[in-house]
Design a protein around this motif. Structure first.
Motif, PDB file in Angstrom:
ATOM      1  N   LEU A 224       0.857  -1.191   0.000  1.00 20.00           N
ATOM      2  CA  LEU A 224       0.000   0.000   0.000  1.00 20.00           C
ATOM      3  C   LEU A 224       0.890   1.237   0.000  1.00 20.00           C
ATOM      4  N   LEU A 225       0.729   2.073  -1.009  1.00 16.67           N
ATOM      5  CA  LEU A 225       1.538   3.279  -1.150  1.00 16.67           C
ATOM      6  C   LEU A 225       0.649   4.522  -1.168  1.00 16.67           C
ATOM      7  N   ARG A 226       1.160   5.621  -0.582  1.00 18.41           N
ATOM      8  CA  ARG A 226       0.548   6.944  -0.759  1.00 18.41           C
ATOM      9  C   ARG A 226       1.422   7.706  -1.748  1.00 18.41           C
ATOM     10  N   MET A 227       0.850   8.082  -2.880  1.00 17.34           N
ATOM     11  CA  MET A 227       1.621   8.651  -3.972  1.00 17.34           C
ATOM     12  C   MET A 227       1.198  10.088  -4.242  1.00 17.34           C
ATOM     13  N   GLY A 228       2.197  10.917  -4.568  1.00 17.23           N
ATOM     14  CA  GLY A 228       1.908  12.278  -4.974  1.00 17.23           C
ATOM     15  C   GLY A 228       1.462  12.325  -6.431  1.00 17.23           C
ATOM     16  N   ARG A 229       1.209  13.537  -6.913  1.00 14.38           N
ATOM     17  CA  ARG A 229       0.696  13.698  -8.269  1.00 14.38           C
ATOM     18  C   ARG A 229       1.672  13.165  -9.312  1.00 14.38           C
ATOM     19  N   LEU A 230       2.978  13.448  -9.135  1.00 11.33           N
ATOM     20  CA  LEU A 230       3.974  13.018 -10.112  1.00 11.33           C
ATOM     21  C   LEU A 230       4.063  11.496 -10.183  1.00 11.33           C
ATOM     22  N   SER A 231       4.234  10.858  -9.051  1.00 16.38           N
ATOM     23  CA  SER A 231       4.394   9.397  -9.045  1.00 16.38           C
ATOM     24  C   SER A 231       3.119   8.690  -9.506  1.00 16.38           C
ATOM     25  N   ALA A 232       1.948   9.216  -9.128  1.00 19.57           N
ATOM     26  CA  ALA A 232       0.695   8.605  -9.571  1.00 19.57           C
ATOM     27  C   ALA A 232       0.534   8.722 -11.084  1.00 19.57           C
ATOM     28  N   SER A 233       0.905   9.882 -11.639  1.00 22.20           N
ATOM     29  CA  SER A 233       0.807  10.072 -13.090  1.00 22.20           C
ATOM     30  C   SER A 233       1.763   9.141 -13.828  1.00 22.20           C
ATOM     31  N   LEU A 234       3.003   9.028 -13.326  1.00 24.56           N
ATOM     32  CA  LEU A 234       3.980   8.147 -13.966  1.00 24.56           C
ATOM     33  C   LEU A 234       3.572   6.678 -13.853  1.00 24.56           C
ATOM     34  N   VAL A 260       1.726  -7.816  -5.338  1.00 24.31           N
ATOM     35  CA  VAL A 260       2.814  -8.016  -6.292  1.00 24.31           C
ATOM     36  C   VAL A 260       3.463  -9.373  -6.045  1.00 24.31           C
ATOM     37  N   CYS A 261       4.098  -9.894  -7.098  1.00 20.49           N
ATOM     38  CA  CYS A 261       4.779 -11.182  -6.978  1.00 20.49           C
ATOM     39  C   CYS A 261       6.213 -11.036  -6.494  1.00 20.49           C
ATOM     40  N   SER A 262       6.769  -9.860  -6.674  1.00 19.79           N
ATOM     41  CA  SER A 262       8.147  -9.586  -6.260  1.00 19.79           C
ATOM     42  C   SER A 262       8.258  -8.120  -5.879  1.00 19.79           C
ATOM     43  N   PHE A 263       9.156  -7.823  -4.938  1.00 20.86           N
ATOM     44  CA  PHE A 263       9.412  -6.429  -4.568  1.00 20.86           C
ATOM     45  C   PHE A 263      10.325  -5.729  -5.566  1.00 20.86           C
ATOM     46  N   LEU A 264      10.901  -6.480  -6.511  1.00 21.69           N
ATOM     47  CA  LEU A 264      11.868  -5.883  -7.428  1.00 21.69           C
ATOM     48  C   LEU A 264      11.248  -4.797  -8.300  1.00 21.69           C
ATOM     49  N   GLY A 265      10.130  -5.111  -8.959  1.00 20.86           N
ATOM     50  CA  GLY A 265       9.519  -4.147  -9.871  1.00 20.86           C
ATOM     51  C   GLY A 265       9.008  -2.920  -9.172  1.00 20.86           C
ATOM     52  N   ILE A 266       8.167  -3.102  -8.169  1.00 22.67           N
ATOM     53  CA  ILE A 266       7.611  -1.958  -7.461  1.00 22.67           C
ATOM     54  C   ILE A 266       8.679  -1.256  -6.637  1.00 22.67           C
ATOM     55  N   GLY A 267       9.696  -2.022  -6.193  1.00 21.65           N
ATOM     56  CA  GLY A 267      10.785  -1.416  -5.433  1.00 21.65           C
ATOM     57  C   GLY A 267      11.576  -0.420  -6.269  1.00 21.65           C
ATOM     58  N   LEU A 271      11.904   3.533  -5.303  1.00 20.88           N
ATOM     59  CA  LEU A 271      13.226   4.109  -5.072  1.00 20.88           C
ATOM     60  C   LEU A 271      13.531   5.247  -6.033  1.00 20.88           C
ATOM     61  N   GLY A 272      12.993   5.170  -7.257  1.00 23.94           N
ATOM     62  CA  GLY A 272      13.220   6.230  -8.230  1.00 23.94           C
ATOM     63  C   GLY A 272      12.433   7.491  -7.930  1.00 23.94           C
ATOM     64  N   LEU A 273      11.363   7.390  -7.156  1.00 23.96           N
ATOM     65  CA  LEU A 273      10.520   8.546  -6.831  1.00 23.96           C
ATOM     66  C   LEU A 273      10.268   8.592  -5.330  1.00 23.96           C
ATOM     67  N   TYR A 274      11.320   8.311  -4.575  1.00 23.52           N
ATOM     68  CA  TYR A 274      11.171   8.098  -3.137  1.00 23.52           C
ATOM     69  C   TYR A 274      10.574   9.305  -2.417  1.00 23.52           C
ATOM     70  N   ASP A 275      10.942  10.522  -2.832  1.00 26.39           N
ATOM     71  CA  ASP A 275      10.455  11.731  -2.156  1.00 26.39           C
ATOM     72  C   ASP A 275       8.982  11.997  -2.419  1.00 26.39           C
ATOM     73  N   ASP A 276       8.400  11.303  -3.411  1.00 27.08           N
ATOM     74  CA  ASP A 276       6.992  11.547  -3.753  1.00 27.08           C
ATOM     75  C   ASP A 276       6.103  10.371  -3.329  1.00 27.08           C
ATOM     76  N   ILE A 277       6.683   9.380  -2.653  1.00 30.43           N
ATOM     77  CA  ILE A 277       5.937   8.174  -2.284  1.00 30.43           C
ATOM     78  C   ILE A 277       6.167   7.841  -0.821  1.00 30.43           C
ATOM     79  N   GLU A 278       5.081   7.497  -0.129  1.00 35.15           N
ATOM     80  CA  GLU A 278       5.164   7.016   1.249  1.00 35.15           C
ATOM     81  C   GLU A 278       4.677   5.567   1.292  1.00 35.15           C
TER      82      GLU A 278
END
Length: 294
Positions: A224-234, A260-267, A271-278
């Motif tokens: 479960l993630l809380r995403m900002g506008r940028l990360s949600a759009s991407l 998810v089946c693996s943490f690799l993809g979502i991870g 990590l690429g948008l860490y400041d915009d995701i909780e």
């Protein structure tokens, strides 16, 4: 008279060969024979070489019975003929009762999702058909002459097939010898032999899931993630399949609730948008992200 008895036997054979929903009581009512006589006939048919099957109190004669196999080989259409006739019937738009009856008959005897696939019909039609029956009737099968790319060997595999994958090009099976669930490619099978033996390991069958990041596994993990506008759009742009799992929390935040089946993809995405995701859940995924960030 013997003629009348033979007529009842043939009528009963016809019902059992195509039975999908008639119970014992309904068969007795339809044929006018007693329950005791019905069980006598069932015993007689088995002794005569017919294979009887029972599912939830519904009896039917297996189409794998030698006599029926010979009969079907004589009167059945080939795959090409069946597909051609089905296409012609589908072009008839008028509400004709005969056409409607023909369509229903063809639907009972042929799986057009399989037969209409040009890449499968010529090489794999019989293999797919046998596996399809094995899944439907919950039977074990021998995969004859299976060519393994991993071990570079050709061998026979005793399996319990339970799920078609990749547009019927692969089948998910429980392999008896290894005690593991594996995915087998139909193109690597020389032949398939369905057995009378029913599944013995149903509780150990595990489906193979594929997440939106294209990772596959028997197990799934909740995130479960809380995403900002940028990360949600991407997320929507890069992974359109994520749309059903996204919901707006307020004007500037969205929640992604997904398995998810693996943490690799979502991870990688987090990590690429860490400041915009909780990361809200799960504890395992939180630990995974902490470890990756050092």
């Amino acid at each position: 008279m013997r003629h009348d008895k033979l007529q009842k036997e043939l009528e009963l054979l016809a019902i059992l060969a195509n039975n999908q929903h008639y119970t014992v009581s309904e068969i007795c009512e339809q044929t006018g024979i007693s329950r005791r006589s019905l069980y006598y006939y069932l015993s007689f048919f088995e002794q005569a070489g017919f294979r009887l099957e029972s599912h939830n109190g519904i009896y039917q004669i297996s189409r794998q019975s030698p006599f029926l196999r010979r009969l079907f080989d004589i009167i059945n259409f080939t795959e090409d003929e069946a597909v051609t006739l089905q296409r012609l019937l589908m072009q008839v738009d008028t509400p004709d009762a005969v056409v409607t009856k023909l369509k229903r008959k063809f639907d009972r005897f042929y799986d057009y999702h399989i037969l209409s696939d040009e890449t499968l019909r010529h090489k794999n039609a019989q293999i797919v058909s046998t596996l399809y029956d094995a899944v439907k009737y919950e039977r074990q099968v021998w995969l004859r002459g299976y060519s393994s790319a991993n071990s570079n060997t050709v061998s026979d595999r005793l399996v319990e097939p339970f799920l078609f994958l990749n547009n019927n090009r692969e089948v998910r099976c429980y392999e008896i010898a290894s005690g593991r669930n594996k995915t087998f490619k139909l193109s690597r099978m020389a032949d398939v032999e369905m057995l009378d033996q029913e599944w013995q390991h149903r509780e150990e069958h595990r489906q193979l899931f594929t997440d939106i990041f294209m990772f596959s596994s028997e197990e799934r993990h909740h995130v479960l993630l809380r995403m900002g506008r940028l990360s949600a759009s991407l997320m929507r742009e890069e992974y359109p399949a994520s749309e059903p799992f996204l919901r707006a929390e307020d004007d500037s935040h969205w929640l992604l609730d997904i398995e998810v089946c693996s943490f690799l993809g979502i991870g990688r995405f987090v990590l690429g948008l860490y400041d915009d995701i909780e990361v809200l859940e799960s504890d395992d995924f939180k630990e995974y992200i902490r470890a990756k960030r050092g």
